[in-house]
Scaffold this motif. Sequence first.
Motif, PDB file in Angstrom:
ATOM      1  N   UNK A 157     -61.374 -28.364  82.020  1.00 25.98           N
ATOM      2  CA  UNK A 157     -61.708 -28.570  83.428  1.00 25.98           C
ATOM      3  C   UNK A 157     -61.700 -27.256  84.205  1.00 25.98           C
ATOM      4  N   UNK A 158     -60.740 -26.381  83.872  1.00 24.59           N
ATOM      5  CA  UNK A 158     -60.603 -25.180  84.684  1.00 24.59           C
ATOM      6  C   UNK A 158     -60.980 -23.887  83.982  1.00 24.59           C
ATOM      7  N   UNK A 159     -61.254 -23.982  82.699  1.00 22.80           N
ATOM      8  CA  UNK A 159     -61.656 -22.770  81.996  1.00 22.80           C
ATOM      9  C   UNK A 159     -63.113 -22.923  81.576  1.00 22.80           C
ATOM     10  N   UNK A 160     -63.977 -22.210  82.258  1.00 18.22           N
ATOM     11  CA  UNK A 160     -65.416 -22.338  82.019  1.00 18.22           C
ATOM     12  C   UNK A 160     -65.813 -21.697  80.712  1.00 18.22           C
ATOM     13  N   UNK A 161     -67.028 -22.004  80.294  1.00 20.58           N
ATOM     14  CA  UNK A 161     -67.448 -21.555  78.971  1.00 20.58           C
ATOM     15  C   UNK A 161     -67.518 -20.034  78.857  1.00 20.58           C
ATOM     16  N   UNK A 162     -67.835 -19.369  79.982  1.00 22.67           N
ATOM     17  CA  UNK A 162     -67.945 -17.913  79.893  1.00 22.67           C
ATOM     18  C   UNK A 162     -66.581 -17.237  79.977  1.00 22.67           C
ATOM     19  N   UNK A 163     -65.620 -17.954  80.559  1.00 23.50           N
ATOM     20  CA  UNK A 163     -64.277 -17.375  80.695  1.00 23.50           C
ATOM     21  C   UNK A 163     -63.474 -17.480  79.409  1.00 23.50           C
ATOM     22  N   UNK A 164     -63.868 -18.420  78.567  1.00 23.15           N
ATOM     23  CA  UNK A 164     -63.007 -18.776  77.439  1.00 23.15           C
ATOM     24  C   UNK A 164     -62.651 -17.575  76.564  1.00 23.15           C
ATOM     25  N   UNK A 165     -63.678 -16.745  76.297  1.00 22.72           N
ATOM     26  CA  UNK A 165     -63.435 -15.590  75.419  1.00 22.72           C
ATOM     27  C   UNK A 165     -62.483 -14.597  76.067  1.00 22.72           C
ATOM     28  N   UNK A 166     -62.665 -14.393  77.407  1.00 18.68           N
ATOM     29  CA  UNK A 166     -61.779 -13.443  78.088  1.00 18.68           C
ATOM     30  C   UNK A 166     -60.349 -13.953  78.137  1.00 18.68           C
ATOM     31  N   UNK A 167     -60.200 -15.246  78.422  1.00 22.60           N
ATOM     32  CA  UNK A 167     -58.862 -15.837  78.463  1.00 22.60           C
ATOM     33  C   UNK A 167     -58.212 -15.717  77.089  1.00 22.60           C
ATOM     34  N   UNK A 168     -58.995 -15.980  76.046  1.00 22.02           N
ATOM     35  CA  UNK A 168     -58.488 -15.868  74.678  1.00 22.02           C
ATOM     36  C   UNK A 168     -58.091 -14.428  74.375  1.00 22.02           C
ATOM     37  N   UNK A 169     -58.909 -13.461  74.843  1.00 20.72           N
ATOM     38  CA  UNK A 169     -58.614 -12.052  74.590  1.00 20.72           C
ATOM     39  C   UNK A 169     -57.291 -11.665  75.249  1.00 20.72           C
ATOM     40  N   UNK A 170     -57.065 -12.126  76.490  1.00 18.71           N
ATOM     41  CA  UNK A 170     -55.813 -11.819  77.190  1.00 18.71           C
ATOM     42  C   UNK A 170     -54.623 -12.468  76.488  1.00 18.71           C
ATOM     43  N   UNK A 171     -54.834 -13.690  76.024  1.00 22.61           N
ATOM     44  CA  UNK A 171     -53.774 -14.392  75.305  1.00 22.61           C
ATOM     45  C   UNK A 171     -53.416 -13.633  74.024  1.00 22.61           C
ATOM     46  N   UNK A 172     -54.448 -13.186  73.289  1.00 27.15           N
ATOM     47  CA  UNK A 172     -54.214 -12.433  72.051  1.00 27.15           C
ATOM     48  C   UNK A 172     -53.463 -11.137  72.342  1.00 27.15           C
ATOM     49  N   UNK A 173     -53.856 -10.467  73.451  1.00 26.24           N
ATOM     50  CA  UNK A 173     -53.199  -9.214  73.832  1.00 26.24           C
ATOM     51  C   UNK A 173     -51.717  -9.464  74.108  1.00 26.24           C
ATOM     52  N   UNK A 174     -51.439 -10.540  74.858  1.00 27.47           N
ATOM     53  CA  UNK A 174     -50.055 -10.873  75.201  1.00 27.47           C
ATOM     54  C   UNK A 174     -49.235 -11.145  73.937  1.00 27.47           C
ATOM     55  N   UNK A 175     -49.834 -11.920  73.004  1.00 20.64           N
ATOM     56  CA  UNK A 175     -49.145 -12.228  71.746  1.00 20.64           C
ATOM     57  C   UNK A 175     -48.870 -10.946  70.961  1.00 20.64           C
ATOM     58  N   UNK A 176     -49.882 -10.054  70.909  1.00 20.40           N
ATOM     59  CA  UNK A 176     -49.746  -8.814  70.150  1.00 20.40           C
ATOM     60  C   UNK A 176     -48.635  -7.951  70.754  1.00 20.40           C
ATOM     61  N   UNK A 177     -48.584  -7.888  72.084  1.00 22.30           N
ATOM     62  CA  UNK A 177     -47.558  -7.071  72.745  1.00 22.30           C
ATOM     63  C   UNK A 177     -46.173  -7.646  72.509  1.00 22.30           C
ATOM     64  N   UNK A 178     -46.087  -8.973  72.526  1.00 26.20           N
ATOM     65  CA  UNK A 178     -44.806  -9.643  72.263  1.00 26.20           C
ATOM     66  C   UNK A 178     -44.315  -9.287  70.867  1.00 26.20           C
ATOM     67  N   UNK A 179     -45.242  -9.398  69.881  1.00 21.98           N
ATOM     68  CA  UNK A 179     -44.872  -9.102  68.492  1.00 21.98           C
ATOM     69  C   UNK A 179     -44.438  -7.658  68.355  1.00 21.98           C
ATOM     70  N   UNK A 180     -45.154  -6.788  69.048  1.00 19.84           N
ATOM     71  CA  UNK A 180     -44.833  -5.364  69.045  1.00 19.84           C
ATOM     72  C   UNK A 180     -43.412  -5.137  69.558  1.00 19.84           C
ATOM     73  N   UNK A 181     -43.064  -5.811  70.645  1.00 23.22           N
ATOM     74  CA  UNK A 181     -41.733  -5.733  71.250  1.00 23.22           C
ATOM     75  C   UNK A 181     -40.664  -6.132  70.254  1.00 23.22           C
ATOM     76  N   UNK A 182     -40.941  -7.250  69.541  1.00 27.13           N
ATOM     77  CA  UNK A 182     -39.972  -7.750  68.569  1.00 27.13           C
ATOM     78  C   UNK A 182     -39.756  -6.721  67.465  1.00 27.13           C
ATOM     79  N   UNK A 183     -40.845  -6.083  67.033  1.00 30.46           N
ATOM     80  CA  UNK A 183     -40.746  -5.108  65.958  1.00 30.46           C
ATOM     81  C   UNK A 183     -39.907  -3.907  66.380  1.00 30.46           C
TER      82      UNK A 183
END
Lengths: 111, 162
Positions: free
Chosen positions: A83-109
């Motif tokens: 409903x709130x994430x349009x088709x063109x936004x999806x990739x960008x939202x996913x990219x930000x999510x991936x970045x956040x996950x990667x940074x979290x993992x980096x922190x843990x390491x």
Amino acid sequence: MVADEDKVFKALADASRRQLLDRLYAKGGLTLGELCEAHDMSRQAVTKHLVLLEAANLVVTVKRGREKLHYLNAVPINEIYMRWIGKFERQRVQALFNLKQALKENDHEQA
Amino acid sequence: MSKPDLVYTTYIRTTPAKLWDAIINPEFTRQYWGSENVSDWKPGSKWAHVADDEQRTVRIVGRVLESVPPKRLVLSWADPDDENDLSRVTFEIETVDDLVRLNVIHGDFKPDSDMANKVSGGWPRVLSSLKSLLETNRPLWEGSACGKKPAAKADTAMAVAA
């Protein structure tokens, strides 16, 4: 038994209920007994939470013999997401999510 | 039960006959699923999930195991590259108050199968898109409603989802 969006948001607005959904996400088809074992909650409390989750259509059950098996039903969550994430936004939202996950993992390491 | 089944439910403001048609009609499935479900839908017949592209890429194949319109459809389900990796999909349609409930149960996966992982993200997307199409005439999938081809990446995601 008819799910609507208010029920979904109310059902999600509780840490214990989200934990139950996490558990069913990791493994579907659990009985009430199995769900109680994994949580520091009484059987009555788990039952109460499951009633709300079922009313919101976030948990569906299947009867197998005498057992009632519980499953996460992600369809209402996907409706909210779409409903709130349009088709063109999806990739960008996913990219930000991936970045956040990667940074979290980096922190843990580094920790 | 070798592996836990996947179970999905959605409530749709429609009729059982329309919902049944939306599952078996290629014109419909293309709009909300991105590919066409093709068969004569008689018990024992083959069915296929076919991409709406020039190559008509076949993504999923199987047999119609049960067909009771507009209530219950049971299909076997396999990747065409590995037809031994069979699983089973059951669609159950039931009227509840003024809505129609659709249950989709995907189970009987082979013990070493990866199919459950491949489809578990896809079913919620397919079903919420189906609901949207029946209730608003607009699928939640990108593009297909106005006749455009989905983007290549989304297409792959749907193939995995399907």
